[in-house]
Design a protein around this motif. Structure first.
Motif, PDB file in Angstrom:
ATOM      1  N   UNK A 289       0.281   1.287  -5.527  1.00  0.00           N
ATOM      2  CA  UNK A 289      -0.520   0.982  -4.337  1.00  0.00           C
ATOM      3  C   UNK A 289      -0.473   2.130  -3.337  1.00  0.00           C
ATOM      4  N   UNK A 290       0.703   2.697  -3.144  1.00  0.00           N
ATOM      5  CA  UNK A 290       0.841   3.828  -2.224  1.00  0.00           C
ATOM      6  C   UNK A 290       0.046   5.039  -2.671  1.00  0.00           C
ATOM      7  N   UNK A 291       0.123   5.364  -3.965  1.00  0.00           N
ATOM      8  CA  UNK A 291      -0.632   6.512  -4.492  1.00  0.00           C
ATOM      9  C   UNK A 291      -2.137   6.292  -4.364  1.00  0.00           C
ATOM     10  N   UNK A 292      -2.585   5.086  -4.728  1.00  0.00           N
ATOM     11  CA  UNK A 292      -4.014   4.793  -4.647  1.00  0.00           C
ATOM     12  C   UNK A 292      -4.511   4.881  -3.209  1.00  0.00           C
ATOM     13  N   UNK A 293      -3.744   4.345  -2.283  1.00  0.00           N
ATOM     14  CA  UNK A 293      -4.137   4.387  -0.872  1.00  0.00           C
ATOM     15  C   UNK A 293      -4.254   5.826  -0.400  1.00  0.00           C
ATOM     16  N   UNK A 294      -3.246   6.633  -0.691  1.00  0.00           N
ATOM     17  CA  UNK A 294      -3.263   8.043  -0.284  1.00  0.00           C
ATOM     18  C   UNK A 294      -4.468   8.768  -0.894  1.00  0.00           C
ATOM     19  N   UNK A 295      -4.700   8.567  -2.171  1.00  0.00           N
ATOM     20  CA  UNK A 295      -5.806   9.243  -2.849  1.00  0.00           C
ATOM     21  C   UNK A 295      -7.157   8.840  -2.272  1.00  0.00           C
ATOM     22  N   UNK A 296      -7.323   7.558  -1.998  1.00  0.00           N
ATOM     23  CA  UNK A 296      -8.591   7.110  -1.420  1.00  0.00           C
ATOM     24  C   UNK A 296      -8.805   7.677  -0.022  1.00  0.00           C
ATOM     25  N   UNK A 297      -7.746   7.761   0.744  1.00  0.00           N
ATOM     26  CA  UNK A 297      -7.868   8.271   2.102  1.00  0.00           C
ATOM     27  C   UNK A 297      -8.079   9.777   2.150  1.00  0.00           C
ATOM     28  N   UNK A 298      -7.628  10.496   1.130  1.00  0.00           N
ATOM     29  CA  UNK A 298      -7.730  11.957   1.159  1.00  0.00           C
ATOM     30  C   UNK A 298      -8.825  12.534   0.259  1.00  0.00           C
ATOM     31  N   UNK A 299      -9.422  11.744  -0.630  1.00  0.00           N
ATOM     32  CA  UNK A 299     -10.436  12.292  -1.542  1.00  0.00           C
ATOM     33  C   UNK A 299     -11.814  11.663  -1.361  1.00  0.00           C
ATOM     34  N   UNK A 300     -11.940  10.689  -0.501  1.00  0.00           N
ATOM     35  CA  UNK A 300     -13.238  10.052  -0.285  1.00  0.00           C
ATOM     36  C   UNK A 300     -13.654  10.223   1.175  1.00  0.00           C
ATOM     37  N   UNK A 301     -14.835   9.765   1.477  1.00  0.00           N
ATOM     38  CA  UNK A 301     -15.324   9.774   2.855  1.00  0.00           C
ATOM     39  C   UNK A 301     -14.996   8.460   3.554  1.00  0.00           C
ATOM     40  N   UNK A 302     -14.208   7.622   2.923  1.00  0.00           N
ATOM     41  CA  UNK A 302     -13.918   6.292   3.463  1.00  0.00           C
ATOM     42  C   UNK A 302     -13.274   6.382   4.834  1.00  0.00           C
ATOM     43  N   UNK A 303     -13.942   5.822   5.815  1.00  0.00           N
ATOM     44  CA  UNK A 303     -13.399   5.748   7.160  1.00  0.00           C
ATOM     45  C   UNK A 303     -12.746   4.412   7.409  1.00  0.00           C
ATOM     46  N   UNK A 304     -12.994   3.492   6.495  1.00  0.00           N
ATOM     47  CA  UNK A 304     -12.400   2.155   6.602  1.00  0.00           C
ATOM     48  C   UNK A 304     -11.829   1.772   5.252  1.00  0.00           C
ATOM     49  N   UNK A 305     -10.707   1.104   5.311  1.00  0.00           N
ATOM     50  CA  UNK A 305      -9.975   0.776   4.090  1.00  0.00           C
ATOM     51  C   UNK A 305      -9.368  -0.607   4.251  1.00  0.00           C
ATOM     52  N   UNK A 306      -9.596  -1.486   3.284  1.00  0.00           N
ATOM     53  CA  UNK A 306      -9.022  -2.834   3.310  1.00  0.00           C
ATOM     54  C   UNK A 306      -8.129  -2.984   2.086  1.00  0.00           C
ATOM     55  N   UNK A 307      -6.850  -3.236   2.321  1.00  0.00           N
ATOM     56  CA  UNK A 307      -5.897  -3.471   1.231  1.00  0.00           C
ATOM     57  C   UNK A 307      -5.758  -4.979   1.072  1.00  0.00           C
ATOM     58  N   UNK A 308      -6.232  -5.487  -0.046  1.00  0.00           N
ATOM     59  CA  UNK A 308      -6.119  -6.920  -0.325  1.00  0.00           C
ATOM     60  C   UNK A 308      -4.736  -7.192  -0.909  1.00  0.00           C
ATOM     61  N   UNK A 309      -4.127  -8.269  -0.514  1.00  0.00           N
ATOM     62  CA  UNK A 309      -2.823  -8.606  -1.075  1.00  0.00           C
ATOM     63  C   UNK A 309      -2.678 -10.118  -1.127  1.00  0.00           C
ATOM     64  N   UNK A 310      -1.559 -10.546  -1.612  1.00  0.00           N
ATOM     65  CA  UNK A 310      -1.325 -11.969  -1.793  1.00  0.00           C
ATOM     66  C   UNK A 310       0.062 -12.329  -1.264  1.00  0.00           C
ATOM     67  N   UNK A 311       0.224 -13.532  -0.747  1.00  0.00           N
ATOM     68  CA  UNK A 311       1.566 -13.952  -0.320  1.00  0.00           C
ATOM     69  C   UNK A 311       2.508 -14.170  -1.504  1.00  0.00           C
ATOM     70  N   UNK A 312       1.975 -14.061  -2.745  1.00  0.00           N
ATOM     71  CA  UNK A 312       2.840 -14.197  -3.923  1.00  0.00           C
ATOM     72  C   UNK A 312       3.969 -13.173  -3.920  1.00  0.00           C
ATOM     73  N   UNK A 313       3.769 -12.078  -3.191  1.00  0.00           N
ATOM     74  CA  UNK A 313       4.793 -11.045  -3.088  1.00  0.00           C
ATOM     75  C   UNK A 313       6.105 -11.636  -2.580  1.00  0.00           C
ATOM     76  N   UNK A 314       6.019 -12.645  -1.727  1.00  0.00           N
ATOM     77  CA  UNK A 314       7.207 -13.216  -1.108  1.00  0.00           C
ATOM     78  C   UNK A 314       7.829 -14.360  -1.908  1.00  0.00           C
TER      79      UNK A 314
END
Length: 103
Positions: free
Chosen positions: A69-94
């Motif tokens: 998730x960290x790598x994908x987020x960094x890559x999207x923020x640094x290689x695209x024109x995306x000015x907005x980013x939504x990370x979907x997640x689930x409470x299943x993590x907890x």
């Protein structure tokens, strides 16, 4: 009117079935399944994306999931024109946490 370029990455199927048709009316929507944890792949697949929705990988190992998730987020923020980013997640993590943790 300029169409916004949306990118859906590893969005769970149920959300994909709701988001793509609803957003596709006014925006160009591209879907990508699979890891975007390599910068070259990300740059090749989504250079015009101006808005990105990203789901969480389903890897059972929490450290692997966090790393990807960290790598994908960094890559999207640094290689695209995306000015907005939504990370979907689930409470299943907890779910694996001790229920008494918050007390």
């Amino acid at each position: 009117m300029t169409r916004t370029h949306l990118l859906l990455i590893e969005v769970p199927e149920i959300l994909h079935l709701l988001l793509r048709p609803a957003l596709g009316v006014r925006h160009e929507v591209r879907t990508h399944h699979g890891a975007m944890s390599w910068a070259k792949r990300c740059a090749r697949r989504s250079p015009r994306a101006t808005f990105s929705f990203t789901g969480s990988p389903e890897d059972p190992d929490p450290l692997t999931r966090l790393d990807q998730t960290g790598r994908e987020t960094w890559n999207l923020l640094t290689t695209t024109q995306a000015g907005r980013y939504v990370q979907l997640s689930s409470p299943r993590t907890f779910c694996s946490y001790d229920p008494e943790l918050d007390r």
